[in-house]
Design a protein around this motif. Sequence first.
Motif, PDB file in Angstrom:
ATOM      1  N   GLY A 223       0.816  -1.206   0.000  1.00  0.00           N
ATOM      2  CA  GLY A 223       0.000   0.000   0.000  1.00  0.00           C
ATOM      3  C   GLY A 223       0.843   1.246   0.000  1.00  0.00           C
ATOM      4  O   GLY A 223       1.726   1.424   0.822  1.00  0.00           O
ATOM      5  N   GLY A 224       0.616   2.130  -0.937  1.00  0.00           N
ATOM      6  CA  GLY A 224       1.333   3.389  -0.980  1.00  0.00           C
ATOM      7  C   GLY A 224       2.458   3.361  -1.986  1.00  0.00           C
ATOM      8  O   GLY A 224       3.162   2.351  -2.130  1.00  0.00           O
ATOM      9  N   PRO A 225       2.648   4.430  -2.727  1.00  0.00           N
ATOM     10  CA  PRO A 225       3.729   4.482  -3.702  1.00  0.00           C
ATOM     11  C   PRO A 225       5.089   4.489  -3.035  1.00  0.00           C
ATOM     12  O   PRO A 225       5.217   4.763  -1.851  1.00  0.00           O
ATOM     13  N   ARG A 226       6.116   4.183  -3.808  1.00  0.00           N
ATOM     14  CA  ARG A 226       7.464   4.116  -3.250  1.00  0.00           C
ATOM     15  C   ARG A 226       7.911   5.462  -2.700  1.00  0.00           C
ATOM     16  O   ARG A 226       8.563   5.539  -1.673  1.00  0.00           O
ATOM     17  N   ARG A 227       7.575   6.530  -3.383  1.00  0.00           N
ATOM     18  CA  ARG A 227       7.920   7.871  -2.906  1.00  0.00           C
ATOM     19  C   ARG A 227       6.630   8.661  -2.696  1.00  0.00           C
ATOM     20  O   ARG A 227       6.248   9.488  -3.514  1.00  0.00           O
ATOM     21  N   PRO A 228       5.924   8.393  -1.590  1.00  0.00           N
ATOM     22  CA  PRO A 228       4.636   9.047  -1.379  1.00  0.00           C
ATOM     23  C   PRO A 228       4.784  10.513  -1.003  1.00  0.00           C
ATOM     24  O   PRO A 228       5.795  10.936  -0.457  1.00  0.00           O
ATOM     25  N   ARG A 229       3.766  11.274  -1.297  1.00  0.00           N
ATOM     26  CA  ARG A 229       3.698  12.662  -0.871  1.00  0.00           C
ATOM     27  C   ARG A 229       2.798  12.728   0.357  1.00  0.00           C
ATOM     28  O   ARG A 229       1.582  12.555   0.245  1.00  0.00           O
ATOM     29  N   PRO A 230       3.348  12.962   1.551  1.00  0.00           N
ATOM     30  CA  PRO A 230       2.518  12.929   2.763  1.00  0.00           C
ATOM     31  C   PRO A 230       1.429  13.996   2.739  1.00  0.00           C
ATOM     32  O   PRO A 230       1.621  15.111   2.253  1.00  0.00           O
ATOM     33  N   LEU A 231       0.296  13.623   3.295  1.00  0.00           N
ATOM     34  CA  LEU A 231      -0.782  14.573   3.494  1.00  0.00           C
ATOM     35  C   LEU A 231      -0.454  15.525   4.629  1.00  0.00           C
ATOM     36  O   LEU A 231      -0.805  16.709   4.603  1.00  0.00           O
ATOM     37  N   LEU A 232       0.265  15.011   5.637  1.00  0.00           N
ATOM     38  CA  LEU A 232       0.598  15.774   6.840  1.00  0.00           C
ATOM     39  C   LEU A 232       1.850  15.174   7.456  1.00  0.00           C
ATOM     40  O   LEU A 232       2.006  13.951   7.481  1.00  0.00           O
ATOM     41  N   SER A 233       2.741  16.025   7.970  1.00  0.00           N
ATOM     42  CA  SER A 233       3.929  15.544   8.677  1.00  0.00           C
ATOM     43  C   SER A 233       4.096  16.330   9.974  1.00  0.00           C
ATOM     44  O   SER A 233       3.824  17.534  10.024  1.00  0.00           O
ATOM     45  N   LEU A 234       4.577  15.639  11.009  1.00  0.00           N
ATOM     46  CA  LEU A 234       4.677  16.222  12.343  1.00  0.00           C
ATOM     47  C   LEU A 234       5.932  15.721  13.048  1.00  0.00           C
ATOM     48  O   LEU A 234       6.403  14.609  12.792  1.00  0.00           O
ATOM     49  N   LEU A 235       6.434  16.530  13.960  1.00  0.00           N
ATOM     50  CA  LEU A 235       7.471  16.136  14.906  1.00  0.00           C
ATOM     51  C   LEU A 235       6.831  16.074  16.284  1.00  0.00           C
ATOM     52  O   LEU A 235       6.220  17.044  16.733  1.00  0.00           O
ATOM     53  N   TYR A 236       6.924  14.915  16.926  1.00  0.00           N
ATOM     54  CA  TYR A 236       6.368  14.716  18.264  1.00  0.00           C
ATOM     55  C   TYR A 236       7.547  14.502  19.209  1.00  0.00           C
ATOM     56  O   TYR A 236       8.161  13.436  19.220  1.00  0.00           O
ATOM     57  N   GLU A 237       7.886  15.542  19.983  1.00  0.00           N
ATOM     58  CA  GLU A 237       9.111  15.504  20.779  1.00  0.00           C
ATOM     59  C   GLU A 237       8.812  15.495  22.274  1.00  0.00           C
ATOM     60  O   GLU A 237       7.682  15.729  22.695  1.00  0.00           O
ATOM     61  N   ASP A 238       9.859  15.201  23.058  1.00  0.00           N
ATOM     62  CA  ASP A 238       9.710  15.019  24.508  1.00  0.00           C
ATOM     63  C   ASP A 238       8.582  14.033  24.807  1.00  0.00           C
ATOM     64  O   ASP A 238       7.799  14.219  25.738  1.00  0.00           O
ATOM     65  N   ALA A 239       8.494  13.005  23.993  1.00  0.00           N
ATOM     66  CA  ALA A 239       7.409  12.033  24.108  1.00  0.00           C
ATOM     67  C   ALA A 239       7.677  11.075  25.264  1.00  0.00           C
ATOM     68  O   ALA A 239       8.799  10.595  25.455  1.00  0.00           O
ATOM     69  N   ARG A 240       6.647  10.803  26.029  1.00  0.00           N
ATOM     70  CA  ARG A 240       6.664   9.802  27.084  1.00  0.00           C
ATOM     71  C   ARG A 240       5.531   8.832  26.803  1.00  0.00           C
ATOM     72  O   ARG A 240       4.365   9.205  26.882  1.00  0.00           O
ATOM     73  N   MET A 241       5.894   7.616  26.474  1.00  0.00           N
ATOM     74  CA  MET A 241       4.930   6.633  25.990  1.00  0.00           C
ATOM     75  C   MET A 241       4.822   5.454  26.943  1.00  0.00           C
ATOM     76  O   MET A 241       5.808   4.991  27.501  1.00  0.00           O
ATOM     77  N   LEU A 242       3.586   4.981  27.114  1.00  0.00           N
ATOM     78  CA  LEU A 242       3.335   3.758  27.857  1.00  0.00           C
ATOM     79  C   LEU A 242       2.647   2.788  26.901  1.00  0.00           C
ATOM     80  O   LEU A 242       1.516   3.030  26.459  1.00  0.00           O
TER      81      LEU A 242
END
Length: 218
Positions: A181-200
Motif C-alpha cells: 500500500g502506498g507508492p514508493r515515494r509518497p507525498r505525505p498529506l501531513l507531517s509532524l514532529l512529536y518531541e519530549d514524548a513519554r509513551m506507555l
Amino acid sequence: MTYPPEPWYLEGRLYLSVWLTPRHESAGILPPGVRPVTLAGRALVGTAWAVYEGDGVLRYREVLRAILVRRRCRPLVTITGIWVDSEESRAGGRALWGVPKEPAVFTVTGRDRFSARARAAHGRECAARFRALTRTSLRLPVAFRVAQIREGRLHITPVRCRGRIRPARASWDLGALGQGGGPRRPRPLLSLLYEDARMLFGDVPPHPVPGNRARGDG
C-alpha cells in the motif's frame, strides 16, 4: 532473549507522516475482523521514525508503517511493517503484542532537521528527511489501541503518550516498508514532529511490576 514485561515506558521523539492510499492496497495485509478507515474511498496510512532514548526501559530506533482501521465502530491501528535495531525490542514486540518487528541497521542524524535510513535483511531499505517548520509547539496527549494477530487471535494493546507536537515537512522513500500500500515515494498529506514524548505501551498490571516503570500515562 529476555525483554521488559509490559507495559513498556519509553522516552524519545517521533517523526510522523500521514497520507491517503487506495483502499484495495490494504487487502490481505490486515488482521481478520478489522477494516480500513477510509476518507473519500482511500485508506489512512501513517509512517513514523522513532528515536527512543532518555530514561525509558529500552533505548532503540524504529521505523514503521501502520493503517487506521476499525472493528465495528471502534477505531484502532494495525502495524503492517516495522523495523528496529534492538533484539530485545524485536523479541518483546512479537511475543507480548504480535507486532511484526524485524531487525535493521539504522543511520540517524539531526533533530529539527532529521535524516534517517534503515537497512533490513536482503538489502531492503527505506529513508526519510524531516524539517520542523516552527519552534512553537503544542502539548498534546494521545491515546489509541493497536490491533495485531498474536498466537492466532486478534490482540488489542493500549498505547498512551504525551509530548509536544510541531508541524514539519517531510520526504520519504519507503522502499520495501511501503509494500502492500502506498507508492514508493509518497507525498505525505501531513507531517509532524512529536518531541519530549513519554509513551506507555501495553496493559498496566493490577499490581506494580518490580523494576518496570509505569510512567508516562497522559
